[in-house]
Scaffold this motif. Structure first.
Motif, mmCIF file in Angstrom:
data_model
loop_
_atom_site.group_PDB
_atom_site.id
_atom_site.type_symbol
_atom_site.label_atom_id
_atom_site.label_comp_id
_atom_site.label_asym_id
_atom_site.label_seq_id
_atom_site.Cartn_x
_atom_site.Cartn_y
_atom_site.Cartn_z
ATOM 1 N N ASP A 264 0.797 -1.230 0.000
ATOM 2 C CA ASP A 264 0.000 0.000 0.000
ATOM 3 C C ASP A 264 0.827 1.276 0.000
ATOM 4 O O ASP A 264 0.318 2.349 0.317
ATOM 5 N N TRP A 265 2.106 1.196 -0.330
ATOM 6 C CA TRP A 265 2.905 2.420 -0.322
ATOM 7 C C TRP A 265 4.026 2.320 -1.335
ATOM 8 O O TRP A 265 4.377 1.241 -1.803
ATOM 9 N N SER A 266 4.566 3.472 -1.693
ATOM 10 C CA SER A 266 5.712 3.540 -2.598
ATOM 11 C C SER A 266 6.654 4.616 -2.095
ATOM 12 O O SER A 266 6.202 5.688 -1.668
ATOM 13 N N PRO A 267 7.965 4.385 -2.105
ATOM 14 C CA PRO A 267 8.895 5.430 -1.677
ATOM 15 C C PRO A 267 8.741 6.684 -2.532
ATOM 16 O O PRO A 267 8.527 6.597 -3.745
ATOM 17 N N SER A 268 8.842 7.819 -1.899
ATOM 18 C CA SER A 268 8.767 9.080 -2.665
ATOM 19 C C SER A 268 9.991 9.194 -3.565
ATOM 20 O O SER A 268 11.115 8.889 -3.148
ATOM 21 N N PRO A 269 9.807 9.623 -4.812
ATOM 22 C CA PRO A 269 10.956 9.731 -5.720
ATOM 23 C C PRO A 269 11.901 10.843 -5.291
ATOM 24 O O PRO A 269 11.461 11.920 -4.853
ATOM 25 N N ALA A 270 13.189 10.598 -5.394
ATOM 26 C CA ALA A 270 14.193 11.635 -5.130
ATOM 27 C C ALA A 270 14.043 12.743 -6.170
ATOM 28 O O ALA A 270 13.449 12.531 -7.231
ATOM 29 N N PRO A 271 14.580 13.943 -5.888
ATOM 30 C CA PRO A 271 14.412 15.065 -6.837
ATOM 31 C C PRO A 271 14.860 14.736 -8.254
ATOM 32 O O PRO A 271 14.183 15.110 -9.224
ATOM 33 N N GLU A 272 15.991 14.032 -8.393
ATOM 34 C CA GLU A 272 16.473 13.734 -9.743
ATOM 35 C C GLU A 272 15.557 12.741 -10.459
ATOM 36 O O GLU A 272 15.324 12.847 -11.672
ATOM 37 N N LEU A 273 14.988 11.784 -9.704
ATOM 38 C CA LEU A 273 14.056 10.844 -10.323
ATOM 39 C C LEU A 273 12.741 11.537 -10.658
ATOM 40 O O LEU A 273 12.165 11.293 -11.730
ATOM 41 N N ALA A 274 12.270 12.406 -9.769
ATOM 42 C CA ALA A 274 11.038 13.142 -10.036
ATOM 43 C C ALA A 274 11.187 14.002 -11.293
ATOM 44 O O ALA A 274 10.262 14.086 -12.115
ATOM 45 N N ALA A 275 12.351 14.626 -11.462
ATOM 46 C CA ALA A 275 12.598 15.432 -12.664
ATOM 47 C C ALA A 275 12.624 14.554 -13.908
ATOM 48 O O ALA A 275 12.116 14.944 -14.968
ATOM 49 N N TRP A 276 13.186 13.354 -13.784
ATOM 50 C CA TRP A 276 13.250 12.448 -14.935
ATOM 51 C C TRP A 276 11.852 11.952 -15.305
ATOM 52 O O TRP A 276 11.522 11.837 -16.486
ATOM 53 N N ILE A 277 11.037 11.643 -14.302
ATOM 54 C CA ILE A 277 9.657 11.227 -14.569
ATOM 55 C C ILE A 277 8.893 12.349 -15.263
ATOM 56 O O ILE A 277 8.136 12.126 -16.214
ATOM 57 N N SER A 278 9.105 13.581 -14.805
ATOM 58 C CA SER A 278 8.448 14.732 -15.422
ATOM 59 C C SER A 278 8.897 14.898 -16.871
ATOM 60 O O SER A 278 8.080 15.164 -17.758
ATOM 61 N N PHE A 279 10.196 14.713 -17.119
ATOM 62 C CA PHE A 279 10.703 14.790 -18.494
ATOM 63 C C PHE A 279 10.038 13.741 -19.372
ATOM 64 O O PHE A 279 9.633 14.015 -20.512
ATOM 65 N N ASP A 280 9.916 12.519 -18.851
ATOM 66 C CA ASP A 280 9.305 11.433 -19.623
ATOM 67 C C ASP A 280 7.862 11.762 -19.975
ATOM 68 O O ASP A 280 7.408 11.530 -21.111
ATOM 69 N N GLU A 281 7.131 12.313 -19.018
ATOM 70 C CA GLU A 281 5.724 12.667 -19.267
ATOM 71 C C GLU A 281 5.608 13.812 -20.267
ATOM 72 O O GLU A 281 4.753 13.785 -21.158
ATOM 73 N N LEU A 282 6.475 14.828 -20.132
ATOM 74 C CA LEU A 282 6.434 15.957 -21.072
ATOM 75 C C LEU A 282 6.817 15.517 -22.481
ATOM 76 O O LEU A 282 6.225 15.959 -23.470
ATOM 77 N N SER A 283 7.802 14.637 -22.579
ATOM 78 C CA SER A 283 8.207 14.136 -23.892
ATOM 79 C C SER A 283 7.094 13.332 -24.539
ATOM 80 O O SER A 283 6.823 13.465 -25.740
ATOM 81 N N SER A 284 6.423 12.498 -23.740
ATOM 82 C CA SER A 284 5.312 11.710 -24.270
ATOM 83 C C SER A 284 4.184 12.616 -24.750
ATOM 84 O O SER A 284 3.595 12.391 -25.818
ATOM 85 N N LYS A 285 3.909 13.645 -23.973
ATOM 86 C CA LYS A 285 2.843 14.581 -24.354
ATOM 87 C C LYS A 285 3.192 15.341 -25.628
ATOM 88 O O LYS A 285 2.340 15.552 -26.501
ATOM 89 N N ALA A 286 4.452 15.740 -25.763
ATOM 90 C CA ALA A 286 4.866 16.505 -26.945
ATOM 91 C C ALA A 286 4.823 15.667 -28.217
ATOM 92 O O ALA A 286 4.651 16.214 -29.321
ATOM 93 N N LEU A 287 4.955 14.354 -28.086
ATOM 94 C CA LEU A 287 4.977 13.484 -29.265
ATOM 95 C C LEU A 287 3.606 12.965 -29.654
ATOM 96 O O LEU A 287 3.472 12.332 -30.700
ATOM 97 N N ARG A 288 2.595 13.228 -28.817
ATOM 98 C CA ARG A 288 1.245 12.805 -29.177
ATOM 99 C C ARG A 288 0.692 13.693 -30.286
ATOM 100 O O ARG A 288 0.978 14.885 -30.336
ATOM 101 N N PRO A 289 -0.133 13.115 -31.177
ATOM 102 C CA PRO A 289 -0.788 13.953 -32.191
ATOM 103 C C PRO A 289 -1.655 15.028 -31.545
ATOM 104 O O PRO A 289 -2.206 14.817 -30.459
ATOM 105 N N GLN A 290 -1.771 16.160 -32.184
ATOM 106 C CA GLN A 290 -2.565 17.256 -31.633
ATOM 107 C C GLN A 290 -4.026 16.822 -31.491
ATOM 108 O O GLN A 290 -4.573 16.139 -32.342
ATOM 109 N N GLY A 291 -4.596 17.211 -30.352
ATOM 110 C CA GLY A 291 -5.981 16.883 -30.070
ATOM 111 C C GLY A 291 -6.177 15.541 -29.398
ATOM 112 O O GLY A 291 -7.286 15.165 -29.054
ATOM 113 N N ARG A 292 -5.070 14.804 -29.204
ATOM 114 C CA ARG A 292 -5.170 13.506 -28.532
ATOM 115 C C ARG A 292 -4.541 13.612 -27.163
ATOM 116 O O ARG A 292 -3.426 14.038 -27.007
ATOM 117 N N SER A 293 -5.273 13.214 -26.149
ATOM 118 C CA SER A 293 -4.790 13.320 -24.768
ATOM 119 C C SER A 293 -3.974 12.106 -24.394
ATOM 120 O O SER A 293 -4.077 11.064 -25.026
#
Length: 293
Positions: A264-293
């Motif tokens: 029922d729990w997960s360790p909180s990501p360290a700052p560098e991992l949190a930044a990497w996860i954010s990069f991965d999400e932003l990159s995925s969003k930027a590569l999606r076709p326009q109008g697709r969530s």
């Protein structure tokens, strides 16, 4: 200085290609010979040349010795014995050809390495926790290096295939996922590696793998290449694993079946991992076709 375009990149016409003229021609023009002119990129490291030479010499000597032995036996045994020797030699050559074909067409060494690793771990009695750090030692072989005589950057990622296999095998993850219904798989969807110090040929080094965080269907692992002499981190890599199944299983569900303490729990990501996860999400969003969530 070549002119630059508004985006800061040099136009294609302004980029000077690597010179194809010999070094002598460059010297006559009073210019510094380029890397291509000096033939640097075509020069293999001495370690690879030495290993290939020794292997070739050993194969040649052993083949000649076997042929001489078969000839002597055939001459002593008459025509029938000679024909049997010829069949044996032909079969040996066919087997050698099959081994070479499997090595180059099917990447046989990779699967053999995984097989022996799994076989070795099958004898372990105690199963590791999913939060334990898994450590394995590897050696940089002559097949792993580039012209600089150190491990090629792509080989780091190849080694991590074995390190992740070790991690999930020792904690029971592979066994559980392989037998789960509906069929479930874990696939790598992202990885980023930083190189901090080279690994020279024949060097033994360690790889430490640990689970840092999980959310939804995703696991986030860290790999550290460590020097056995001083513990220096030679390279570090973040890897994102994703569970793939028809019932949309979550990482917490799978981990909870392996270790009830992390259900029922997960360790909180360290700052560098949190930044990497954010990069991965932003990159995925930027590569999606326009109008697709």
């Amino acid at each position: 200085e070549p002119p630059t375009s508004p985006n800061g990149l040099a136009p294609r016409a302004a980029l000077r290609p690597c010179a194809r003229t010999p070094a002598r021609a460059a010297e006559r023009r009073g210019a510094e010979p380029s890397a291509c002119a000096q033939g640097v990129m075509a020069t293999p490291p001495w370690e690879a040349v030495l290993a290939a030479g020794v292997a070739g010499l050993a194969a040649g000597v052993s083949t000649l010795a076997a042929l001489r032995s078969l000839q002597r036996e055939g001459a002593a045994g008459g025509g029938d014995e000679l024909r049997r020797c010829e069949v044996a030699v032909g079969g040996g050559l066919a087997l050698a050809g099959a081994v070479l074909a499997a090595t180059h067409a099917l990447d046989a060494p990779h699967f053999l390495k995984i097989f022996w690793q799994d076989l070795a771990y099958s004898w372990e009695q105690k199963r590791a926790s999913v939060l334990d750090t898994d450590r394995v030692e590897y050696r940089c072989w002559s097949t792993d290096i580039d012209r600089n005589g150190h491990m090629n950057n792509a080989k780091f990622l190849r080694v991590l295939n074995y390190a992740r296999r070790s991690f999930w095998t020792r904690n029971g993850g592979w066994h559980f996922v392989g037998r789960r219904a509906p069929p479930t798989n874990m696939v790598v969807t992202a990885s980023t590696i930083r190189y901090r110090r080279e690994i020279k040929c024949w060097t033994v080094y360690g790889v430490a793998t640990r689970l840092l965080h999980w959310d939804g269907p995703n696991f986030y692992l860290e790999h550290r290449f460590e020097s056995l002499k001083d513990g220096f981190v030679l390279a570090i890599c973040f890897v994102k694993y994703r569970l793939v199944s028809d019932d949309k299983a979550s990482a917490a569900e799978v981990l909870g079946c392996l270790d009830s303490a992390v259900r029922d729990w997960s360790p909180s990501p360290a700052p560098e991992l949190a930044a990497w996860i954010s990069f991965d999400e932003l990159s995925s969003k930027a590569l999606r076709p326009q109008g697709r969530s």
